[in-house]
Design a protein around this motif. Structure first.
Motif, PDB file in Angstrom:
ATOM      1  N   ARG A 104       1.238  -1.233  -0.154  1.00  0.00           N
ATOM      2  CA  ARG A 104      -0.191   0.146  -0.101  1.00  0.00           C
ATOM      3  C   ARG A 104       0.670   1.501  -0.066  1.00  0.00           C
ATOM      4  O   ARG A 104       0.929   2.372  -0.988  1.00  0.00           O
ATOM      5  CB  ARG A 104      -1.339  -0.248   1.162  1.00  0.00           C
ATOM      6  N   ARG A 105       1.664   1.347   0.327  1.00  0.00           N
ATOM      7  CA  ARG A 105       2.867   2.019   0.524  1.00  0.00           C
ATOM      8  C   ARG A 105       3.091   2.771  -0.556  1.00  0.00           C
ATOM      9  O   ARG A 105       3.305   3.722  -1.166  1.00  0.00           O
ATOM     10  CB  ARG A 105       3.602   1.924   1.542  1.00  0.00           C
ATOM     11  N   GLN A 106       3.868   1.712  -1.418  1.00  0.00           N
ATOM     12  CA  GLN A 106       4.524   2.403  -2.216  1.00  0.00           C
ATOM     13  C   GLN A 106       3.860   2.780  -3.497  1.00  0.00           C
ATOM     14  O   GLN A 106       4.681   3.636  -4.361  1.00  0.00           O
ATOM     15  CB  GLN A 106       5.149   0.228  -3.185  1.00  0.00           C
ATOM     16  N   VAL A 107       2.536   2.248  -3.454  1.00  0.00           N
ATOM     17  CA  VAL A 107       1.584   2.570  -4.852  1.00  0.00           C
ATOM     18  C   VAL A 107       0.850   4.590  -4.025  1.00  0.00           C
ATOM     19  O   VAL A 107       1.210   4.907  -4.536  1.00  0.00           O
ATOM     20  CB  VAL A 107       0.312   1.736  -4.472  1.00  0.00           C
ATOM     21  N   ALA A 108       1.072   4.371  -2.402  1.00  0.00           N
ATOM     22  CA  ALA A 108       0.617   5.590  -1.840  1.00  0.00           C
ATOM     23  C   ALA A 108       1.620   6.553  -2.509  1.00  0.00           C
ATOM     24  O   ALA A 108       1.434   7.623  -2.409  1.00  0.00           O
ATOM     25  CB  ALA A 108       0.150   5.709  -0.321  1.00  0.00           C
ATOM     26  N   GLU A 109       3.214   6.278  -2.068  1.00  0.00           N
ATOM     27  CA  GLU A 109       4.140   7.105  -1.948  1.00  0.00           C
ATOM     28  C   GLU A 109       4.092   8.441  -3.733  1.00  0.00           C
ATOM     29  O   GLU A 109       4.374   9.052  -3.809  1.00  0.00           O
ATOM     30  CB  GLU A 109       5.285   6.358  -2.149  1.00  0.00           C
ATOM     31  N   VAL A 110       3.794   7.084  -4.358  1.00  0.00           N
ATOM     32  CA  VAL A 110       3.764   7.943  -6.076  1.00  0.00           C
ATOM     33  C   VAL A 110       2.670   8.968  -5.657  1.00  0.00           C
ATOM     34  O   VAL A 110       2.841  10.247  -6.433  1.00  0.00           O
ATOM     35  CB  VAL A 110       4.139   7.045  -7.255  1.00  0.00           C
ATOM     36  N   TYR A 111       1.368   8.753  -5.592  1.00  0.00           N
ATOM     37  CA  TYR A 111       0.103   9.687  -5.223  1.00  0.00           C
ATOM     38  C   TYR A 111       0.761  10.904  -4.791  1.00  0.00           C
ATOM     39  O   TYR A 111       0.482  11.857  -5.000  1.00  0.00           O
ATOM     40  CB  TYR A 111      -1.140   9.489  -4.404  1.00  0.00           C
ATOM     41  N   GLY A 121      -3.167   6.892   0.335  1.00  0.00           N
ATOM     42  CA  GLY A 121      -4.161   6.148   0.697  1.00  0.00           C
ATOM     43  C   GLY A 121      -4.633   5.615   0.333  1.00  0.00           C
ATOM     44  O   GLY A 121      -5.282   4.076   0.212  1.00  0.00           O
ATOM     45  N   ASP A 122      -5.949   5.567   0.681  1.00  0.00           N
ATOM     46  CA  ASP A 122      -7.451   5.804  -0.026  1.00  0.00           C
ATOM     47  C   ASP A 122      -6.944   5.601  -1.982  1.00  0.00           C
ATOM     48  O   ASP A 122      -7.585   4.715  -1.759  1.00  0.00           O
ATOM     49  CB  ASP A 122      -8.383   7.170  -0.279  1.00  0.00           C
ATOM     50  N   ARG A 123      -6.306   6.150  -2.281  1.00  0.00           N
ATOM     51  CA  ARG A 123      -6.332   6.151  -3.775  1.00  0.00           C
ATOM     52  C   ARG A 123      -5.651   4.252  -3.814  1.00  0.00           C
ATOM     53  O   ARG A 123      -5.410   3.918  -4.774  1.00  0.00           O
ATOM     54  CB  ARG A 123      -5.556   7.031  -4.497  1.00  0.00           C
ATOM     55  N   ALA A 159       0.353   5.007 -11.126  1.00  0.00           N
ATOM     56  CA  ALA A 159      -0.053   6.757  -9.766  1.00  0.00           C
ATOM     57  C   ALA A 159       0.404   7.696 -10.756  1.00  0.00           C
ATOM     58  O   ALA A 159      -0.357   8.235 -10.432  1.00  0.00           O
ATOM     59  CB  ALA A 159       0.188   6.230  -8.726  1.00  0.00           C
ATOM     60  N   GLY A 160       1.350   7.889 -11.392  1.00  0.00           N
ATOM     61  CA  GLY A 160       2.084   9.187 -11.447  1.00  0.00           C
ATOM     62  C   GLY A 160       1.235   9.386 -13.187  1.00  0.00           C
ATOM     63  O   GLY A 160       1.874  10.633 -12.435  1.00  0.00           O
ATOM     64  N   GLY A 161       0.352   8.880 -13.002  1.00  0.00           N
ATOM     65  CA  GLY A 161      -0.571  10.362 -14.161  1.00  0.00           C
ATOM     66  C   GLY A 161       0.065  10.143 -15.309  1.00  0.00           C
ATOM     67  O   GLY A 161      -0.261  11.700 -15.645  1.00  0.00           O
ATOM     68  N   ALA A 162       0.855  10.109 -15.759  1.00  0.00           N
ATOM     69  CA  ALA A 162       1.571   9.773 -17.287  1.00  0.00           C
ATOM     70  C   ALA A 162       0.650   9.791 -17.984  1.00  0.00           C
ATOM     71  O   ALA A 162      -0.438   8.220 -18.727  1.00  0.00           O
ATOM     72  CB  ALA A 162       2.697   9.001 -17.380  1.00  0.00           C
ATOM     73  N   THR A 163       0.806   9.984 -19.364  1.00  0.00           N
ATOM     74  CA  THR A 163      -0.254  10.154 -20.825  1.00  0.00           C
ATOM     75  C   THR A 163       1.019   8.693 -21.672  1.00  0.00           C
ATOM     76  O   THR A 163      -0.072   8.052 -22.090  1.00  0.00           O
ATOM     77  CB  THR A 163      -0.047  10.967 -21.235  1.00  0.00           C
ATOM     78  N   VAL A 164       1.793   8.815 -21.351  1.00  0.00           N
ATOM     79  CA  VAL A 164       2.026   7.410 -22.333  1.00  0.00           C
ATOM     80  C   VAL A 164       2.352   6.279 -20.721  1.00  0.00           C
ATOM     81  O   VAL A 164       3.203   6.799 -20.131  1.00  0.00           O
ATOM     82  CB  VAL A 164       3.468   7.890 -22.816  1.00  0.00           C
TER      83      VAL A 164
END
Length: 461
Positions: A104-111, A121-123, A159-164
């Motif tokens: 969970r922390r690995q994904v939350a850290e990117v957000y 954390g919720d995302r 999670a970073g929101g990149a377009t490519v």
């Protein structure tokens, strides 16, 4: 709208060209998929585009994100765009994930790093749940199966929101259901206006993504065109062989002689964190026989094999022939990078094995030839060759020890269809010639049906 244009991308090792000029473009909502055998240059092409080539290799050509132009030859030129303009789904998730950080922390850290959401954390929890990892948020990568680790890496990269998005074998090691889940997620990104560059051996994934397909061999693009045309009416002989080598087209295994069993299980079960992974299984395996193990990601397939090898405790009865040598029971790991020392060359690792066990060095060259491996690869580190090449070197290392039993955990998950078929045929030939008993784990039921004398399916307890 065009999101990415790559023109005349080349990769060199000194004066040697590993990838000859390739140009491609990614438009919003469109996919480009690169197919090819291990070592064909497809991953090097992607690494040149995103700026992550291994040390000693150089790239040339030009890259543009809209009006933002980058020269690949400039070291670190793409770094500022990572995560923001281009996201990467890695081929080896266990090398990309932090082993000391829960999922969970690995994904939350990117957000949190990119400031994409006030509640990271919720995302993160929502992303993990969408990928079937609801209960894995507090687990570390080394506590996850290969397929689960792949899905965690997917969530973190997106999670970073990149377009490519550049996806390197995004469905490797996943069962059909999870593959379809990842396909749906990739398509969702395309429908949201993103662009997708995928390197894969998965013909079903390539068909599902649509768009354009490039077929590579020997550093060259030998065929390209709309996905539906290339897959339905391939023109190049190699592309035809690639598509025809799908496991569903393989001939079924002929019956072999019945011999006394090498190992026997009765009511065998494995427990993890106080929870039984699968219902009791019973089977016997004799020399020269192949037993398939089928089931979804995380159901305990790898744990079953590890219990047989004595690496995990188990419930139920397990008998192994006491006449078998200690080193006669070997394993092909699902993720070979985890089984090779990262900081010594492959040649040094094999030399240590040969010296330790008194193996005849003359056996190396014939095995390299059988597995279609260049001896030059041995002078590199494990991280400097493709996943498929490393898997075949892992197979060679195991065969040097003359095993009587081989637990092959997804042994061809990193191989293109042609090399997969050749490698499985080699395994079957070795089993017949040397009386080797093999237990094969796979998410591909068609493959198991073709190569196995019997298949066991792991069910929930």
């Amino acid at each position: 709208m065009t999101l990415l244009v790559a023109e005349n991308i080349m990769v060199h090792a000194g004066s040697e060209a590993l990838v000859n000029p390739v140009s491609l473009s990614l438009s919003a909502g469109r996919a480009v998929t690169i197919l090819g055998e291990s070592g064909s240059g497809k991953s090097l092409l992607a690494q040149a585009i995103i700026g992550t080539l291994p040390k000693g290799l150089t790239a040339s050509g030009s890259i543009a994100f809209g009006k933002d132009r980058v020269e690949p030859v400039i070291s670190g030129g793409m770094r500022a765009r990572w995560g923001r303009r281009v996201a990467v789904l890695p081929q080896e998730p266990w090398l990309a994930l932090d082993p000391l950080m829960p999922a969970r922390r690995q994904v939350a850290e990117v957000y949190a790093f990119f400031g994409n959401d006030p509640h990271p954390g919720d995302r993160a929890n929502a992303d993990l749940a969408a990928l079937g990892l609801e209960g894995a948020g507090s687990k570390y990568p080394w506590q996850l199966s290969g397929g689960m680790a792949q899905r965690l890496a997917f969530a973190a990269a997106r999670a970073g929101g990149a377009t490519v998005t550049v996806a390197d074998e995004p469905t490797k090691g996943l069962d059909v259901g999870r593959r379809d889940d990842v396909l749906a997620l990739l398509r969702r990104g395309l429908e949201g206006g993103g662009g997708l560059l995928t390197i894969t051996h998965d013909l079903a994934l390539a068909a599902g993504l649509g768009g354009e397909i490039l077929v590579m061999k020997g550093g060259e693009v030998i065929e390209r065109g709309p996905a539906e045309h290339v897959l339905a009416s391939p023109e190049h002989a190699y592309t035809q062989a690639l598509i025809a080598s799908d496991p569903a087209c393989w001939p079924r295994r002929a019956p072999t002689a019945e011999l006394p069993p090498l190992l026997r299980a009765d009511g065998l079960q494995v427990e993890r964190d106080g929870k039984l992974l699968f219902a009791p299984v019973s089977f016997a395996l004799s020399p020269g026989k192949v037993l398939g193990v089928f089931g979804p990601s995380g159901c305990g397939k790898s744990s079953l094999g590890n219990a047989i090898l004595g690496l995990l405790p188990h419930r139920g009865a397990l008998w192994r022939d006491p006449a078998g040598r200690r080193l006669g029971f070997q394993k092909l790991w699902q993720d070979p990078p985890a089984a090779f020392p990262a900081r010594i060359t492959l040649a040094q690792g094999l030399e240590d094995l040969v010296r330790l066990h008194g193996i005849d060095r003359a056996r190396l060259s014939p095995l390299l030839e059988k597995l279609k491996l260049s001896s030059d690869l041995l002078n590199r580190l494990p991280s400097e060759i493709s996943g498929g090449e490393l898997q075949r070197i892992a197979l060679m290392r195991a065969l040097l020890l003359d095993p009587v039993f081989l637990f092959a955990d997804e042994p061809t998950s990193r191989l293109d269809p042609v090399t997969q078929a050749e490698t499985m045929q080699l395994l079957l030939k070795v089993a017949a010639e040397q009386g080797l008993a093999i237990m094969v784990v796979s998410h591909d039921e068609a493959l198991l049906s073709a190569v196995s004398d019997d298949v066991i399916r792991l069910n929930a307890p």
